[in-house]
Design a protein around this motif. Sequence first.
Motif, mmCIF file in Angstrom:
data_model
loop_
_atom_site.group_PDB
_atom_site.id
_atom_site.type_symbol
_atom_site.label_atom_id
_atom_site.label_comp_id
_atom_site.label_asym_id
_atom_site.label_seq_id
_atom_site.Cartn_x
_atom_site.Cartn_y
_atom_site.Cartn_z
ATOM 1 N N SER A 457 4.932 40.216 -36.416
ATOM 2 C CA SER A 457 5.779 39.364 -36.102
ATOM 3 C C SER A 457 5.312 37.970 -35.838
ATOM 4 C CB SER A 457 6.587 39.844 -34.928
ATOM 5 O OG SER A 457 5.531 39.712 -33.879
ATOM 6 N N VAL A 458 6.334 37.072 -36.099
ATOM 7 C CA VAL A 458 5.789 35.666 -36.210
ATOM 8 C C VAL A 458 6.690 34.784 -35.039
ATOM 9 C CG1 VAL A 458 4.766 35.426 -38.446
ATOM 10 C CG2 VAL A 458 7.038 34.764 -38.117
ATOM 11 N N ASP A 459 6.171 33.774 -34.619
ATOM 12 C CA ASP A 459 6.857 32.790 -33.761
ATOM 13 C C ASP A 459 6.423 31.492 -33.688
ATOM 14 O OD1 ASP A 459 8.913 32.245 -31.820
ATOM 15 O OD2 ASP A 459 7.603 32.228 -30.138
ATOM 16 N N LEU A 460 7.281 30.507 -33.626
ATOM 17 C CA LEU A 460 6.809 29.140 -33.959
ATOM 18 C C LEU A 460 7.157 28.316 -32.706
ATOM 19 C CD1 LEU A 460 5.493 26.975 -35.678
ATOM 20 C CD2 LEU A 460 7.702 26.562 -36.779
ATOM 21 N N THR A 461 6.536 27.648 -31.883
ATOM 22 C CA THR A 461 7.014 26.825 -30.692
ATOM 23 C C THR A 461 6.369 25.448 -30.838
ATOM 24 O OG1 THR A 461 4.598 27.654 -29.844
ATOM 25 C CG2 THR A 461 6.981 28.905 -29.081
ATOM 26 N N SER A 470 14.450 30.027 -36.098
ATOM 27 C CA SER A 470 14.282 30.881 -37.424
ATOM 28 C C SER A 470 15.491 30.937 -38.547
ATOM 29 C CB SER A 470 13.601 32.156 -37.066
ATOM 30 O OG SER A 470 14.638 33.294 -36.632
ATOM 31 N N THR A 474 11.458 37.081 -39.420
ATOM 32 C CA THR A 474 10.396 36.946 -38.794
ATOM 33 C C THR A 474 9.512 38.222 -38.368
ATOM 34 O OG1 THR A 474 11.349 37.085 -36.681
ATOM 35 C CG2 THR A 474 11.255 34.897 -37.385
ATOM 36 N N THR A 487 8.520 32.899 -43.786
ATOM 37 C CA THR A 487 9.663 32.498 -42.703
ATOM 38 C C THR A 487 9.966 31.227 -42.991
ATOM 39 O OG1 THR A 487 8.798 34.097 -41.325
ATOM 40 C CG2 THR A 487 10.116 32.820 -40.366
ATOM 41 N N TRP A 489 12.105 27.965 -40.803
ATOM 42 C CA TRP A 489 12.511 27.527 -39.756
ATOM 43 C C TRP A 489 13.110 26.108 -39.622
ATOM 44 C CZ3 TRP A 489 10.491 30.911 -36.110
ATOM 45 C CH2 TRP A 489 9.293 31.620 -36.490
ATOM 46 N N SER A 507 2.373 31.731 -33.636
ATOM 47 C CA SER A 507 1.915 32.998 -33.112
ATOM 48 C C SER A 507 2.012 34.048 -34.209
ATOM 49 C CB SER A 507 2.548 33.038 -31.934
ATOM 50 O OG SER A 507 2.172 32.006 -30.968
ATOM 51 N N GLN A 521 -3.252 32.677 -33.049
ATOM 52 C CA GLN A 521 -2.476 31.524 -32.987
ATOM 53 C C GLN A 521 -3.024 30.528 -33.877
ATOM 54 O OE1 GLN A 521 -2.187 30.316 -28.944
ATOM 55 N NE2 GLN A 521 -0.118 31.462 -28.630
#
Length: 678
Positions: A457-461, A470, A474, A487, A489, A507, A521
């Motif tokens: 899984s991915v997350d962008l902050t 997104s 993800t 992905t 965004w 992440s 990260q």
Amino acid sequence: MRSLPLLRRRGVTAGLTCALLFAAACAGPASAAPPVRSPLASEVHPVVEDDGLALTPPMGFNNWNSTHCRPEFNETMVKGIADIFIAKGLKEAGYEYVNLDDCWALPQRDADGKLVPDPDRFPNGIKAVADYVHSKGLKFGIYTSAGTKTCDRIGFPGGLGHEYSDARQFADWGVDYLKYDNCYNQGVDAKKRYTTMRDALKATGRPMVFSICEWGENKPWEWASDVGHLWRTTGDINDSWGSTLAIMKKNLPLHAYAKPGNWNDPDMLEVGNGGMTDTEYRTQFSMWSIMAAPLLIGSDLRQADDKTFEILGNREVIAVDQDPLGKQGEVISSEAGRWVVAKEMADGSRVVALFNEADRPQRIATTASDVGLPQSRGYRMRDLWKHTDAGIADTIAATVPAHGTVLIRLWADRDSKSYPPALEAGQTRAWFAEADVPAEMSTTVTNHGRRKADSVSVDLTGPAGWTIVSASRTVAEALSTGKTLRTKWRVKAPAGTRPGAYDLTLSVAHRSPEGVRLVQQEPVAANIVVLPPQGVSSLSATPWLSASNGWGPVEKDLSVGESAPGDGRPLTIGGTRYTKGLGVHAPSVVEYYLGGECSSFSAMVGLDDETGVRGTAGFEVWADGRRIAATGVLTNVMPAQQLSAGVSGAETLRLVVTDGGDGMSYDHADWADATLVC
């Protein structure tokens, strides 16, 4: 090299320099009074090539980069540095030399021709300082010049003609390391000057590391292996990205000359001095280590922050520099600013630097076989900055930040499946947007390991106030070897966000077959921009995306001058003054965002008159990573030349100035009357 080379770089008129400041150095051998000569190497003390010194690159401290000749360079400072070596674990990490640079002596010798320590700086003398350093289990170094004077403007006594007397003083004081500079050399052959001091040092019977500092002018790597233990390959470094990059490029091709007891020296570390980013300082430390360069700290450790100590104290990176095999890393590839440098280690492993010269993130990739490892069913990969292990099948790849370096160590390992799979994560291309305007960003996660990555899984902050949503999947149930999760965004910076580069964080989480949740990260760069004005506009009134310079800051509507902002003069080329433009110093890169809105660029280019009759530079115009116009090499005696290029549809414009191939001395260059049509 000190004040004389600084003036050579910064462009004080050559005639004025010679007439007022450095008459002896500039007069040349024909008009200079002959120095008193000491016996030459051929007359006494035959050389012993393997003396057991500097079998790995010297590590320690030198005060020059942080203090020059300012009053804070004194006995208290030197003792304080020795104390910090102990307190901060630097001695345990391998740092051992505490070295003085110029300005430790009085301007005149005594009646017996002896060097006299400055009583204000060193009230107890040099021996007392050396004894204190030795009491800490460290070693002590000192500086002088292979000329009649040292390089500071005052011109303290140099060693030319006093080699045996000075060497005896150094030995009596307990000196373990001598840095021997090159100013006021009276035109005497470099090899003779440095060989004479070598023999003088040997005649004392005290082991002393001999550092040849003649700036690479006479190619010492070709003749000095039996003279000194290390030799400078370039002019002085300064605390800027342009200077660091230029020096790195000159030192990298000399890998064949490095070996235990003999080292290419690209000058001291700038880490912690404040002129570069932490990313750039990590790059210097990484690249100096893979080049098997001496690691001499150039910052005042009494004022250093935790990040500086973290960089300087990274023992895994230090181990690369100090590897007993003594090989300097070799360039495997360097296309479009994407450098791959590999170094063979004594245990058969390879250290690989993925270095990004560019001003924006780039993906850099190679393979285990390309960097010299034998064929294997898999490889263990150790990230020397993150201190993490992973397994790879063959591909080594990372999205590397602008001016950044990923430094990894690789071993052929048939059991590489016991390590988590190596996941490459990053953005697919540079991202530009105006504030309060949403724009699409794409990221990828690719598995280069031998085994699959589960539950990815991915997350962008981003910074506070940014909106990131997104626009595609993800998560992936699993990524097998070579597979990628892509992905999209939607990213928006809040209204009022100032133009510039901002850091986002990607992440990536996955689960090992053992059920352990792993998270990594990676930095992602976001550039907030302002579109250039419509019509004809002066480039000096347009905000740039990034700017790097070989000396001092890039100046708007002034020449580059000295090292402080705004200290230049009116832009002047061939006697013609220009009210608008950019003053730079090679090597230099200034980049602008055009957003596809502009049609043409034009400027009058040349070497600024403030540099006198020296200096060379080449001017280049790049659009979206492609060179579209160039001048070739220009000199100070040439008038300004017009340089124009069509930039229709281009997203970015880069203005590049090279050093003309002869180093960066006097290379003050002007982009006069630089204009855009949009």
